[in-house]
Design an enzyme around this catalytic site. Structure first.
Site, PDB file in Angstrom:
ATOM      1  N   LYS A  59      -0.998   4.386   1.147  1.00  0.00           N
ATOM      2  CA  LYS A  59      -1.207   2.934   1.108  1.00  0.00           C
ATOM      3  C   LYS A  59      -2.499   2.520   1.786  1.00  0.00           C
ATOM      4  CE  LYS A  59       3.328   0.960   0.426  1.00  0.00           C
ATOM      5  NZ  LYS A  59       4.283  -0.043   0.892  1.00  0.00           N
ATOM      6  N   LYS A  75       6.421   5.506 -16.102  1.00  0.00           N
ATOM      7  CA  LYS A  75       7.549   4.740 -15.593  1.00  0.00           C
ATOM      8  C   LYS A  75       7.248   3.242 -15.705  1.00  0.00           C
ATOM      9  CE  LYS A  75       8.644   4.426 -11.068  1.00  0.00           C
ATOM     10  NZ  LYS A  75       8.864   4.846  -9.695  1.00  0.00           N
ATOM     11  N   LYS A 108       5.591  -2.329 -11.788  1.00  0.00           N
ATOM     12  CA  LYS A 108       4.944  -3.638 -11.761  1.00  0.00           C
ATOM     13  C   LYS A 108       3.427  -3.548 -11.623  1.00  0.00           C
ATOM     14  CE  LYS A 108       5.817  -4.612  -6.902  1.00  0.00           C
ATOM     15  NZ  LYS A 108       4.833  -4.553  -6.002  1.00  0.00           N
TER      16      LYS A 108
END
Ligand code: TRP
Length: 363
Positions: free
Chosen positions: A119, A229, A232
């Site tokens: 991240k 997959k 979002k």
């Protein structure tokens, strides 16, 4: 003896899609319903975790409540005495225990956490999207230090506090979180061996999988690129069906879904991922066993008929879900949250006090 505790954090996520719904939300709610007589079930919104990476703070409060509403709409029983829902920041002991655990946690230990590495690097690359290649590598390293928050670094310690305050034994987490669960075990053992039996040690990841069943629902694929997959992070949104999509918009996305040129319907994830995905969505949306859906469609030549069937049952599902969402009893929901938060404060504070005594802050 009190009942063993199952605990998990439900991330506040504005735009849940059917992949999240079938793959995570429904299995979790089923688990809660099935286990609630023999376990305490703690389901909380990790609102303090939600801004370890940048977010829009002006909508956070509403988003948290919206998420709790989604759970209610998806069927989470609000009246079971063993199912507790609460917001992390309404139980201040989470933050206090985090600080104490921080002081027994190694800098190196946190630096090795893969979610932190991924991240923080992603954040640094976003900020540097325009830097050219030659400079890029060094710049990312520098930007990493500038734009990564200590909160992101510290994320696993707060997560350990979330778990340890309630003596949780079972923690259903995805693969991306198993390293954090291992850390919670490590820090609990470290504190126990230094200060005596303060914490219940959560079960290791392998036993968690045995307990919950590793197969956490099916992976729904993106409609435009069925080798990926449903996620979002797809910018166009055309390959994703959100729980908030109108039934018409959802039907349109299904009718436009990518298939193949084979011309025959087969369940074949390798060679016909698009058709396979549609068969899976149909099974989930209509609650029909996958085998029987496959039996019905296998060998047929019309993809259009399959798409219409999927669009139809998905529209129905969305309509039903959205109706339930609008009927969620706001008063009952708030009353439940507040009562549970009061009760959770008592449990969490009792654990915190033991720790404070152990480290010499209280007698
Ligand atoms: N980190 C978890 C996730 O990203 C959410 C979470 C926060 C959590 N605290 C937790 C999960 C404690 C289980 C237990 O999904």
């Amino acid at each position: 003896m009190s009942k063993p505790v199952i605990l998990t954090g439900l991330r506040a996520n504005n735009d849940l899609h059917i992949g999240n719904y079938f793959g995570a939300l429904l299995p979790l709610i089923d688990m809660a319903k099935n286990r609630a007589d023999e376990y305490e079930i703690n389901l909380f919104v990790p609102d303090l975790h939600s801004f370890t990476t940048p977010i829009d703070h002006s909508t956070l409060y509403e988003q948290i409540l919206h998420n709790v509403r989604l759970f209610a709409a998806a069927g989470l029983p609000l009246d079971h005495p063993n199912i507790h829902i609460y917001r992390q920041s309404y139980v201040p002991a989470h933050s206090e225990l985090t600080w104490i655990l921080d002081c027994f946690t190694g800098f190196g230990e946190m630096s090795r956490m893969t979610q932190f590495k991924d991240k923080s690097q992603k954040q640094a690359s976003i900020d540097l999207a325009n830097a050219d290649d030659a400079e890029h590598h060094r710049e990312v390293a520098r930007e990493l230090f500038r734009s990564t928050s200590v909160g992101l670094f510290n994320y696993p310690v707060l997560m350990a506090a979330d778990i340890l305050l309630y003596g949780a034994t079972y923690v259903p987490v995805g693969d991306d979180q198993s390293q954090h669960l291992e850390f919670a075990r490590d820090i609990a053992e470290r504190m126990n061996s230094r200060f005596g039996e303060l914490f219940t040690i959560p079960k290791p990841v392998k036993e968690q999988h045995e307990f919950f069943g590793k197969d956490q629902g099916l992976r729904i694929k993106d409609l435009v690129d069925p080798t990926k997959k449903m996620s979002k992070s797809d910018e166009t949104g055309r390959g994703i069906i959100f729980l908030g999509d109108t039934p018409e918009a959802a039907a349109k996305k299904i009718m436009g879904a990518t298939t193949d040129s084979v011309g025959l319907i087969h369940y074949d994830p390798q060679n016909q991922p698009g058709v396979t995905n549609l068969l899976q969505i149909l099974a989930l949306a209509s609650s029909e066993p996958l085998d029987s859906v496959i039996d019905r469609f296998d060998g047929q030549t019309s993809y259009g008929a399959l798409k219409e069937a999927v669009a139809g049952s998905l529209s129905q599902l969305l309509q039903g879900f959205q109706a339930k969402l609008s009927e969620v009893d706001e008063g009952a929901l708030m009353a439940k949250l507040e009562a549970d938060e009061k009760q959770m404060n008592e449990t969490a504070n009792a654990t915190l006090l033991n720790v404070q005594k152990a480290v010499g802050l209280r007698i």
